[in-house]
Design a protein around this motif. Structure first.
Motif, PDB file in Angstrom:
ATOM      1  N   ALA A  16       0.825  -1.209   0.000  1.00 43.26           N
ATOM      2  CA  ALA A  16       0.000   0.000   0.000  1.00 43.26           C
ATOM      3  C   ALA A  16       0.859   1.258   0.000  1.00 43.26           C
ATOM      4  O   ALA A  16       0.552   2.222  -0.714  1.00 43.26           O
ATOM      5  CB  ALA A  16      -0.934  -0.013   1.209  1.00 43.26           C
ATOM      6  N   ALA A  17       1.929   1.248   0.773  1.00 40.32           N
ATOM      7  CA  ALA A  17       2.814   2.417   0.823  1.00 40.32           C
ATOM      8  C   ALA A  17       3.472   2.655  -0.533  1.00 40.32           C
ATOM      9  O   ALA A  17       3.543   3.794  -1.012  1.00 40.32           O
ATOM     10  CB  ALA A  17       3.870   2.234   1.908  1.00 40.32           C
ATOM     11  N   VAL A  18       3.945   1.589  -1.162  1.00 40.76           N
ATOM     12  CA  VAL A  18       4.576   1.730  -2.487  1.00 40.76           C
ATOM     13  C   VAL A  18       3.549   2.234  -3.497  1.00 40.76           C
ATOM     14  O   VAL A  18       3.854   3.113  -4.317  1.00 40.76           O
ATOM     15  CB  VAL A  18       5.232   0.405  -2.945  1.00 40.76           C
ATOM     16  CG1 VAL A  18       5.675   0.477  -4.396  1.00 40.76           C
ATOM     17  CG2 VAL A  18       6.416   0.071  -2.043  1.00 40.76           C
ATOM     18  N   ASP A  19       2.329   1.719  -3.423  1.00 41.72           N
ATOM     19  CA  ASP A  19       1.273   2.178  -4.321  1.00 41.72           C
ATOM     20  C   ASP A  19       1.035   3.679  -4.162  1.00 41.72           C
ATOM     21  O   ASP A  19       0.858   4.395  -5.158  1.00 41.72           O
ATOM     22  CB  ASP A  19      -0.014   1.395  -4.042  1.00 41.72           C
ATOM     23  CG  ASP A  19      -1.113   1.762  -5.009  1.00 41.72           C
ATOM     24  OD1 ASP A  19      -0.922   1.616  -6.226  1.00 41.72           O
ATOM     25  OD2 ASP A  19      -2.190   2.206  -4.535  1.00 41.72           O
ATOM     26  N   GLN A  20       1.038   4.164  -2.936  1.00 45.36           N
ATOM     27  CA  GLN A  20       0.870   5.601  -2.700  1.00 45.36           C
ATOM     28  C   GLN A  20       2.043   6.399  -3.280  1.00 45.36           C
ATOM     29  O   GLN A  20       1.855   7.475  -3.835  1.00 45.36           O
ATOM     30  CB  GLN A  20       0.727   5.885  -1.198  1.00 45.36           C
ATOM     31  CG  GLN A  20      -0.570   5.386  -0.629  1.00 45.36           C
ATOM     32  CD  GLN A  20      -1.768   6.049  -1.278  1.00 45.36           C
ATOM     33  OE1 GLN A  20      -1.836   7.270  -1.392  1.00 45.36           O
ATOM     34  NE2 GLN A  20      -2.714   5.248  -1.727  1.00 45.36           N
ATOM     35  N   HIS A  21       3.244   5.861  -3.162  1.00 40.62           N
ATOM     36  CA  HIS A  21       4.412   6.534  -3.732  1.00 40.62           C
ATOM     37  C   HIS A  21       4.337   6.555  -5.257  1.00 40.62           C
ATOM     38  O   HIS A  21       4.699   7.557  -5.885  1.00 40.62           O
ATOM     39  CB  HIS A  21       5.711   5.863  -3.265  1.00 40.62           C
ATOM     40  CG  HIS A  21       6.104   6.242  -1.885  1.00 40.62           C
ATOM     41  ND1 HIS A  21       6.951   7.293  -1.605  1.00 40.62           N
ATOM     42  CD2 HIS A  21       5.760   5.714  -0.685  1.00 40.62           C
ATOM     43  CE1 HIS A  21       7.117   7.395  -0.309  1.00 40.62           C
ATOM     44  NE2 HIS A  21       6.403   6.448   0.283  1.00 40.62           N
TER      45      HIS A  21
END
Length: 105
Positions: A26-31
């Motif tokens: 999820a964090a990578v997707d936000q980045h």
């Protein structure tokens, strides 16, 4: 080796963590979303277009320079920088932005 190739080589293997680290995914997707917006590669399309190779390279160089100035060292887990570098790697991989990825097209 180009900055995008170096980042992809170092952080592409982290894609395997997506299978068992949903928070990291999820964090990578936000980045990825933030990078697309920052580099104007977003849009209303269902499938967003590829970021411009030169723009992503310039961004990556600036990000790596900032990390070097901070004397950043990769942690065991996932910090902001790891997520951002993995997102850059994902964009490179997803859109075939390295010359060796484009040969098969």
């Amino acid at each position: 080796m180009s900055p995008l190739a170096k980042i992809s080589s170092a952080y592409g293997p982290r894609f395997a963590e997506f299978a068992f680290e949903p928070a990291f995914t999820a964090a990578v997707d936000q980045h990825v979303a933030e990078l697309r917006e920052r580099l104007s590669a977003g849009g209303a399309e269902l499938t967003p277009p590829a970021p411009d190779h030169a723009d992503l390279t310039d961004y990556a160089l600036g990000f790596l320079d900032a990390l070097a100035e901070l004397d950043w060292r990769e942690p065991v887990g996932h910090d902001y920088a790891v997520c951002r570098l993995t997102a850059i790697s994902w964009l490179v991989h997803r859109h075939g932005l390295l010359p060796e990825q484009r040969r098969g097209d």
